[in-house]
Design a protein around this motif. Sequence first.
Motif, mmCIF file in Angstrom:
data_model
loop_
_atom_site.group_PDB
_atom_site.id
_atom_site.type_symbol
_atom_site.label_atom_id
_atom_site.label_comp_id
_atom_site.label_asym_id
_atom_site.label_seq_id
_atom_site.Cartn_x
_atom_site.Cartn_y
_atom_site.Cartn_z
ATOM 1 N N ALA A 608 0.825 -1.207 0.000
ATOM 2 C CA ALA A 608 0.000 0.000 0.000
ATOM 3 C C ALA A 608 0.861 1.260 0.000
ATOM 4 N N MET A 609 1.939 1.255 0.799
ATOM 5 C CA MET A 609 2.789 2.440 0.874
ATOM 6 C C MET A 609 3.510 2.691 -0.444
ATOM 7 N N ASN A 610 3.858 1.632 -1.142
ATOM 8 C CA ASN A 610 4.515 1.784 -2.438
ATOM 9 C C ASN A 610 3.565 2.432 -3.453
ATOM 10 N N ILE A 611 2.278 2.081 -3.400
ATOM 11 C CA ILE A 611 1.295 2.654 -4.317
ATOM 12 C C ILE A 611 1.080 4.128 -4.010
ATOM 13 N N VAL A 612 0.900 4.470 -2.723
ATOM 14 C CA VAL A 612 0.592 5.850 -2.343
ATOM 15 C C VAL A 612 1.784 6.762 -2.567
ATOM 16 N N SER A 613 2.969 6.294 -2.231
ATOM 17 C CA SER A 613 4.158 7.159 -2.324
ATOM 18 C C SER A 613 4.560 7.423 -3.767
ATOM 19 N N ALA A 614 3.964 6.702 -4.729
ATOM 20 C CA ALA A 614 4.233 6.971 -6.140
ATOM 21 C C ALA A 614 3.556 8.248 -6.604
ATOM 22 N N ASN A 615 2.707 8.835 -5.775
ATOM 23 C CA ASN A 615 2.067 10.110 -6.088
ATOM 24 C C ASN A 615 3.142 11.190 -6.236
ATOM 25 N N PRO A 616 3.179 11.900 -7.368
ATOM 26 C CA PRO A 616 4.228 12.922 -7.558
ATOM 27 C C PRO A 616 4.276 13.945 -6.428
ATOM 28 N N ALA A 617 3.147 14.212 -5.799
ATOM 29 C CA ALA A 617 3.140 15.194 -4.711
ATOM 30 C C ALA A 617 3.912 14.710 -3.500
ATOM 31 N N LEU A 618 4.173 13.396 -3.429
ATOM 32 C CA LEU A 618 4.895 12.830 -2.284
ATOM 33 C C LEU A 618 6.273 12.319 -2.688
ATOM 34 N N ALA A 619 6.742 12.709 -3.874
ATOM 35 C CA ALA A 619 8.006 12.171 -4.384
ATOM 36 C C ALA A 619 9.168 12.428 -3.422
ATOM 37 N N ALA A 620 9.205 13.622 -2.832
ATOM 38 C CA ALA A 620 10.328 13.956 -1.939
ATOM 39 C C ALA A 620 10.330 13.100 -0.685
ATOM 40 N N LEU A 621 9.146 12.625 -0.270
ATOM 41 C CA LEU A 621 9.047 11.842 0.967
ATOM 42 C C LEU A 621 9.036 10.346 0.714
ATOM 43 N N ARG A 622 9.117 9.944 -0.567
ATOM 44 C CA ARG A 622 8.977 8.517 -0.875
ATOM 45 C C ARG A 622 9.977 7.665 -0.106
ATOM 46 N N PRO A 623 11.282 7.994 -0.039
ATOM 47 C CA PRO A 623 12.210 7.141 0.739
ATOM 48 C C PRO A 623 11.799 7.044 2.204
ATOM 49 N N VAL A 624 11.312 8.161 2.762
ATOM 50 C CA VAL A 624 10.911 8.133 4.171
ATOM 51 C C VAL A 624 9.691 7.234 4.360
ATOM 52 N N LEU A 625 8.712 7.403 3.485
ATOM 53 C CA LEU A 625 7.476 6.625 3.618
ATOM 54 C C LEU A 625 7.735 5.139 3.449
ATOM 55 N N LEU A 626 8.582 4.789 2.470
ATOM 56 C CA LEU A 626 8.860 3.369 2.252
ATOM 57 C C LEU A 626 9.653 2.772 3.407
ATOM 58 N N GLY A 627 10.300 3.619 4.183
ATOM 59 C CA GLY A 627 11.080 3.110 5.314
ATOM 60 C C GLY A 627 10.287 2.941 6.595
ATOM 61 N N ILE A 628 9.032 3.374 6.608
ATOM 62 C CA ILE A 628 8.216 3.230 7.823
ATOM 63 C C ILE A 628 7.766 1.785 7.937
ATOM 64 N N PRO A 629 8.078 1.111 9.029
ATOM 65 C CA PRO A 629 7.703 -0.299 9.172
ATOM 66 C C PRO A 629 6.195 -0.459 9.325
ATOM 67 N N ALA A 630 5.737 -1.658 9.065
ATOM 68 C CA ALA A 630 4.309 -1.964 9.197
ATOM 69 C C ALA A 630 3.894 -1.842 10.655
ATOM 70 N N PRO A 631 2.705 -1.317 10.904
ATOM 71 C CA PRO A 631 2.241 -1.203 12.294
ATOM 72 C C PRO A 631 1.961 -2.577 12.896
ATOM 73 N N THR A 632 2.092 -2.656 14.174
ATOM 74 C CA THR A 632 1.795 -3.911 14.891
ATOM 75 C C THR A 632 0.395 -3.894 15.478
ATOM 76 N N THR A 633 -0.244 -2.723 15.437
ATOM 77 C CA THR A 633 -1.625 -2.628 15.918
ATOM 78 C C THR A 633 -2.590 -2.940 14.774
ATOM 79 N N ASN A 634 -3.850 -3.096 15.109
ATOM 80 C CA ASN A 634 -4.854 -3.428 14.106
ATOM 81 C C ASN A 634 -5.218 -2.191 13.287
ATOM 82 N N VAL A 635 -4.907 -2.222 12.005
ATOM 83 C CA VAL A 635 -5.270 -1.120 11.104
ATOM 84 C C VAL A 635 -6.183 -1.603 9.983
ATOM 85 N N THR A 636 -6.837 -2.728 10.194
ATOM 86 C CA THR A 636 -7.655 -3.346 9.148
ATOM 87 C C THR A 636 -9.065 -2.773 9.141
#
Length: 920
Positions: A608-636
Motif C-alpha cells: 500500500a505504501m509503495n502505491i501511495v508514495s508513487a504520487n508525484p506530490a509525495l516524491a520527496a518523501l517517498r524514501p521516508v514513507l517506504l522506510g516506515i515499518p508496518a504497524p503492529t496494531t490493528n489497522v484493518t
Amino acid sequence: MRARSLALAGVLLLALGWSVPAWAQGRISGTVTSADGSPIQGAVVRVVNASGQQAGAATTGADGSFAVVNVAAGTYSVAVSAIGYRPGRTAGVVVGAGATVAVNLVLTAAAIELDPVVVSATRRQERAINTPAAVAVVPTAQITERPALTVTDHLKSIPGVDISTGGLVQSNVVGRGFNNIFSGALLTLTDYRYASVPSLRVNVPAFFSINNEDIERIEMVGGPGAALYGPNSANGVLSIITKSPITSPGTSVWLDAGFRSGSRTADGTSLDDAEGLAQISLRHAAAVSPRFGYKISGSYLRGTEWRGIDTAEPQTLPGRSCTAETKCRDFTLEKYSFDLRADYRPSPDAEIVAAYGRTTSPHLIEYTGVGAAQAEGWTYDFMQLRGRSGKLFAQAFMNRSDAGTDDATVRQGSFLLRSGDPVFDKSRVIGLQAQHGFEVGRWQDVIYGVDYTYTDARTGRTINGRNEDDDSIKEIGGYVNSTTRLTDQVDFIGALRVDKHSRLEKAVFSPRAALVLMPSETQSVRLTYNRAFSTPSNNNLFLDLVVQPLPGTPYKVRALGVPQAGFTFRGHCGSGGVDNLCMWPGQWGAGVPNQALPANAATLWSVAMNIVSANPALAALRPVLLGIPAPTTNVTQLARLVGTRFLPIAPTDVRDIATLEPSITNAFEVGYKGIFQNKFRMAVDVYYQKKENFVGPLIVESPNVFISGPAAAAYLTAALTPVLGPAAGPTAAQVAAGLAQIPLATIIPGDPLTQSSDLFVTYRNFGSVDLWGADLAMDYFIDSHWSVAGHYSLTSDDFFPRSEVGGPVDIALNGSKSKGGGAVRYRDDDSGVSTELRGRFVKGFPIISGVYVSKARADGSLEPINSYGLLDAQVSWKVPGAANFRATLSVDNVFNKNYQTFVGLPQLGRLVMTKLQVGF
C-alpha cells in the motif's frame, strides 16, 4: 340380506347426490353457437332453479353440443358463458319427469366480459367469479385491436402487476412479489407449457414465437399457485392461450409500423433522434375437416432501441465491434419467428395438438443481473405434443436455447457488455405432465396430476464455468385438488402438492385451502390459504462467470452459484486474521503472495505504501514513507462494494452462506367479486404474505481489506513527527487518505471456486419478510357504447433493512408500493369504431438487483427511481362491409414524458404504432 343391500344402495345413492328417483328426472340438451352459426366449444352451461340454486352443469364439445342429465322435474333457467362471448340465458325451461328438453343458445362476441370462463386458477373450466383466486383476463377483442410488440404490452392494466421495461421488447413482469432485472419469478405458460428460457429460467417475452393474432386470451392469476403448478409460482401464474385452427380458421396479414421518440438521459440531454420500427406478421389457419386443422404463423420485427448509458461498460472490448458513441452496444433490434400447429379431434371430447415454434434474434439487448448482454443470433425454440380426452390431459414438451455462439473460445455471437466474455448456451428443458379428474355426484370434483421436469444446462464453460460437468436438475411433483360443494352457495377447495428437487435434500409440500361463498350468481367472497415455494434455479446453484473488471484495481467481479456445501469464510488459512477471516491479496506489485492469508491489512503495508508514495506530490518523501515499518496494531478496515461505492462493514457482517433451500411463501387472502345489474364489476383482494428463506438477488458477498484511515493517520503522525515536526500531522492525513482508498485484498471463503482475489457476487437465503397488500379493479358500462375501468394496488413495503431480513445487506422489493390506472372506452360495433384512453401511474421505488443498485443518499438510504404517470391513447376501426379489414393507431406516453422503470435501463419516451390488418 336383500334388505341390507337395498339399504346400502340407498345410502350410496344419497352420498352421490342422487336424491331424486331416476324416473322423476329429466334431461336438457342442445347446442351453443356463435352469431355466424359456428359451434362454440368449452362453453359452460348451467341449469338454475327459481331460487338460484344450480341443478346441473355441462361443458360443450367441439360441435357445440351439451347435455345436462338427472335434472329433477320443474322449471329452470339455462345460463351459458364462454370465453370471448357475452353470457346467454334462456328462462322458463320446463322439464318433465323422464323428458328431454332441447335448448339451443346463440352467443354474441364481447370485447370485455364481466364474468369470463377461466382455466388457470384451478386447471379446470369455471366462471371467474367462482374461482378461489384473483384472476384477470385479457380477452380476444382487446388483443386483436392493440398493436403489440410482445405479450407484455397487454398486461399494463392488470392490478398487482409490476413491469420493468428496458426497451421496445425487453421487460420483466411479476405479480405481488419481488421483481428483478433478470426475472423468472412469474410462472409463465404458453398453451400450458413453461415459456421461460431453459437453464436461465428467465422470461424473455421477445423470444415467444406466437404473434398477436395467435392469442385467444391471456389469464393472470394473482398470488401463489404452487398447489397446482408446482415450483416457482409464488408470484402468480401468467397463462397465454392460443387459438385452435379448427375453431379459428382464416388467413390474415398485418403490418405494425411506427416510431419511438428520441433517446434522452435523465436530465433531458438528447442521445439520438426519433427512430422508426416495423413488424409484419402472417397467420394462416385452416380447418380441413371438423376434426383436423393446421396453422402456420410468423412475424419479422426490426427497429432501433432506446439508447442507454452504462458507465461500467468499457469503451472497447477485444475482438468486438465498438465505437466511441455507442461503446460496444448494437441498438439495432431485429427478430423473426414462426409457429406451426396441428389439431386433431377424434371425438367431440378429445383432441391431440402438436406444435413447434422458433424465434431468432440477430440483434437484441437483454439486461441481466451481471449487466447487459448483447444477443447476436440467439435462437429459442420449442416442440410440444399434448392431448386431452374427457378429464384426462397429458403433454410432453422441450424448450431449447442457443445463444448463437458456436465456440466459447471465439469472440463471435452473444456476449456480456461489461466484460466482453462470450455467452455460450445450448441448454434445454424437458417437461412431462399428466392430469386426470373425476366427479362424485354434483358435490365433488377432483383433479390430480404429476409433473416431471429435466433441466439440461449446456453452457460451454461460460455461464456455469467450472460447474459445467455437473449442473443438471431433475424435478418431479404430484398434486391433488378437490372442490367440494358444501351447499349451493358454499364451495370448499382443498389441494396438496409434493415436489422433489434433485439438488435438495428434502421434498417440499404445498397445501392450499379456500372457502368460496356465493350468496348469488353475481357475488362471491373467498378466504384462501396458499403455501408456495420457489426452488433454487440453475443460476442460483451453478453460475460461474466473470462479470466485469473492477476499474483501477487488479480485481475482477465474478458471479458464482452456491455449491452444495455453501461458503465458509473463517478458519481455512491459519490464525491471525481479523475475526479469523482469510484474504487473497490483489497483484498490486511483485512479492505479494498469491495465496490465502490471514486477513490483516498490516501484512500488505509495504504494498500500500509503495502505491501511495508513487504520487508525484509525495516524491520527496517517498524514501521516508517506504522506510516506515508496518504497524503492529490493528489497522484493518473491511468494506463491501455496493453499486459503485465501497461501504465500511464490521467483520461480524461477513456471514457464511449455507446450502440454498427452497423459498417458502405462506399467503392468506380475502377476496370479493361482484357484478351489479350486469353493468358494474368490482374485485377487491387483500392479502398477507410471509416469505421465508427467500433467495435474494445477486449481491457482493466478499468484502475487501483496506487500511483504516484514522488508524493509519495516528500511526503515521507518530512515525513522521521526528522527521517533519509540525508538518507531520497534515502529511500523515494526506498519506492515510490515500492508503484508505486501496482495496488491498479480498476476503474469501474456503471453497476452491473462490481461490483468487476476484470479488464474487452470489445468492443466499434470507430470513423472513412480512408483506401485505391490496388490489382493486372496477369496470362500469355506462351504456352500450361507453365504459370506464380503474385499478389500484397497494403494497406495504418496498425496502427491507438487513436487520429485518436476517442477512448481511438490505433487500428491495424492486417494485412499487403504489400503482394504478384507469381507462375510458368507446365501442360502436355498427360503425366498427373503438377507442380507448388509458392513464397509469407508478410510485418510485429503490432498487437492489445484481449490479443494478439505486444511488445512495448521504444518510445511506437509497434514492428511488422517479415516480411517473403516463397517458396512452388508441383508436381502432373495423371497416363496415369489409369485416376483414382493421386499422388501429396507438400512442403510448402521449405527452412524451421522459421516464425510467428500473435502474440501469434506458430512459423511455413516446411510442407511436399503427396496425393495418387484412383477413381472407
